[in-house]
Design a protein around this motif. Sequence first.
Motif, mmCIF file in Angstrom:
data_model
loop_
_atom_site.group_PDB
_atom_site.id
_atom_site.type_symbol
_atom_site.label_atom_id
_atom_site.label_comp_id
_atom_site.label_asym_id
_atom_site.label_seq_id
_atom_site.Cartn_x
_atom_site.Cartn_y
_atom_site.Cartn_z
ATOM 1 N N ALA A 52 11.862 -24.455 32.192
ATOM 2 C CA ALA A 52 10.842 -25.399 31.747
ATOM 3 C C ALA A 52 11.338 -26.228 30.569
ATOM 4 N N ASP A 53 12.128 -25.614 29.694
ATOM 5 C CA ASP A 53 12.671 -26.347 28.550
ATOM 6 C C ASP A 53 13.657 -27.421 29.006
ATOM 7 N N LEU A 54 14.448 -27.102 30.019
ATOM 8 C CA LEU A 54 15.368 -28.100 30.583
ATOM 9 C C LEU A 54 14.579 -29.242 31.223
ATOM 10 N N GLY B 164 8.421 -9.878 32.720
ATOM 11 C CA GLY B 164 8.686 -10.472 31.415
ATOM 12 C C GLY B 164 10.002 -11.231 31.395
ATOM 13 N N ALA B 165 11.037 -10.645 32.003
ATOM 14 C CA ALA B 165 12.340 -11.315 32.074
ATOM 15 C C ALA B 165 12.247 -12.605 32.888
ATOM 16 N N LEU B 166 11.452 -12.564 33.972
ATOM 17 C CA LEU B 166 11.264 -13.768 34.791
ATOM 18 C C LEU B 166 10.583 -14.871 33.993
ATOM 19 N N PHE B 167 9.598 -14.494 33.158
ATOM 20 C CA PHE B 167 8.920 -15.485 32.308
ATOM 21 C C PHE B 167 9.914 -16.123 31.341
ATOM 22 N N PRO C 109 7.352 -25.665 26.139
ATOM 23 C CA PRO C 109 7.466 -24.694 27.231
ATOM 24 C C PRO C 109 8.278 -23.457 26.873
ATOM 25 N N LEU C 110 9.358 -23.633 26.126
ATOM 26 C CA LEU C 110 10.205 -22.489 25.796
ATOM 27 C C LEU C 110 9.435 -21.476 24.960
ATOM 28 N N ARG C 111 8.697 -21.957 23.967
ATOM 29 C CA ARG C 111 7.925 -21.059 23.104
ATOM 30 C C ARG C 111 6.858 -20.320 23.909
ATOM 31 N N THR D 107 7.588 -16.383 24.651
ATOM 32 C CA THR D 107 6.648 -15.521 23.932
ATOM 33 C C THR D 107 5.888 -14.619 24.912
ATOM 34 N N THR D 108 5.443 -15.217 26.026
ATOM 35 C CA THR D 108 4.745 -14.428 27.045
ATOM 36 C C THR D 108 5.674 -13.376 27.647
#
Length: 334
Positions: A290-292, A280-283, A232-234, A238-239
């Motif tokens: 999502a990583d957590l 973009g910052a929100l993503f 999820p982090l990637r 990235t997005t």
Amino acid sequence: MTKLIIQIPCLNEADTIGDTISKLPSKIDGIDAIEILIIDDGSTDDTVEKARAAGINHIVRHRRNRGLAAAFQSGVSKALSEGADVIVNTDADGQYEGADIDLLVRPIINGTADIAVGDRGVSDNVHFGVFKRQLQRLGSLLVKSLSKAEINDAVSGFRAFSRDAAKRLTITTEFSYTTDMLIQAGRKRMAIASVPVRTHETKRPSRLFKSIPRFIVNQMITIGRAYTTYNPLRVFVTTGLFLSLVGILPITRFLWFYLQGDGNGHLQSLVIGSAIMIVGALFCMLGVLADLTAANRKMIETTLLEVRDLRDQISQKEESELLELNSREGENTL
């Protein structure tokens, strides 16, 4: 004692199930017992009766059709509860050569792989059309890249896996388990082997999809969902960074005109660019959250694996106590 359970998901397969079962091997070197399990996914014909007549050992029945992924997961759960050390999944339509199960389980028995996938030789398989060959190859390359595993035929339903691998995998998609399972296994660093197998021509159309475009869309959704689940982090960062870079362009345009003394007529570029950068910052923030969540999922999966191991230990203890009780009763009778 090593037990192999061959599971066969079925949906209205009365015409082929008997012949398919008759071609399954009864003896394999390194396997002490072979049992057959069918998963009846809401059949409305006499599939179950034909399977029983062919001599199956276990049945799982869905009252209505729940899809291939759910049927696969139900079969795996049943096979584990029945003490399977190795599980093989095959199709009911006779596409795969039953005798090749010996080849398929060999990497599992030898301990060189956790999962073995039957490679149908998609690039030159005479039973596939040209378009299907190219489509399968592209899909396999994509899954290979995302899972970091050497897979030649990602959507092959002919596969074997060890008991430990089965306990560590949980299918979450509702469409098809094939790509979801491989991306999971690859990201969990399981050893995956591709085994060349023979295939036969199937006369009936696939029941998994009604059209090629629909199949492609569903597979892409499944692949994207599975990859995002484990990375999820990637995906989100990235997005987010891409959107931020896109947002810089209209802002740069505004600054150019502003420095030229014509900024008032181009405020919309500043607004649009700022909005895109905020998105973009929100993503990026969603990626952190999502990583957590993914870290929490890993802990849940670890707990689930320990529960399954504990269940195995309890079952083995109960079986041992039952054998001991039977032995004592036999001695008392004598």
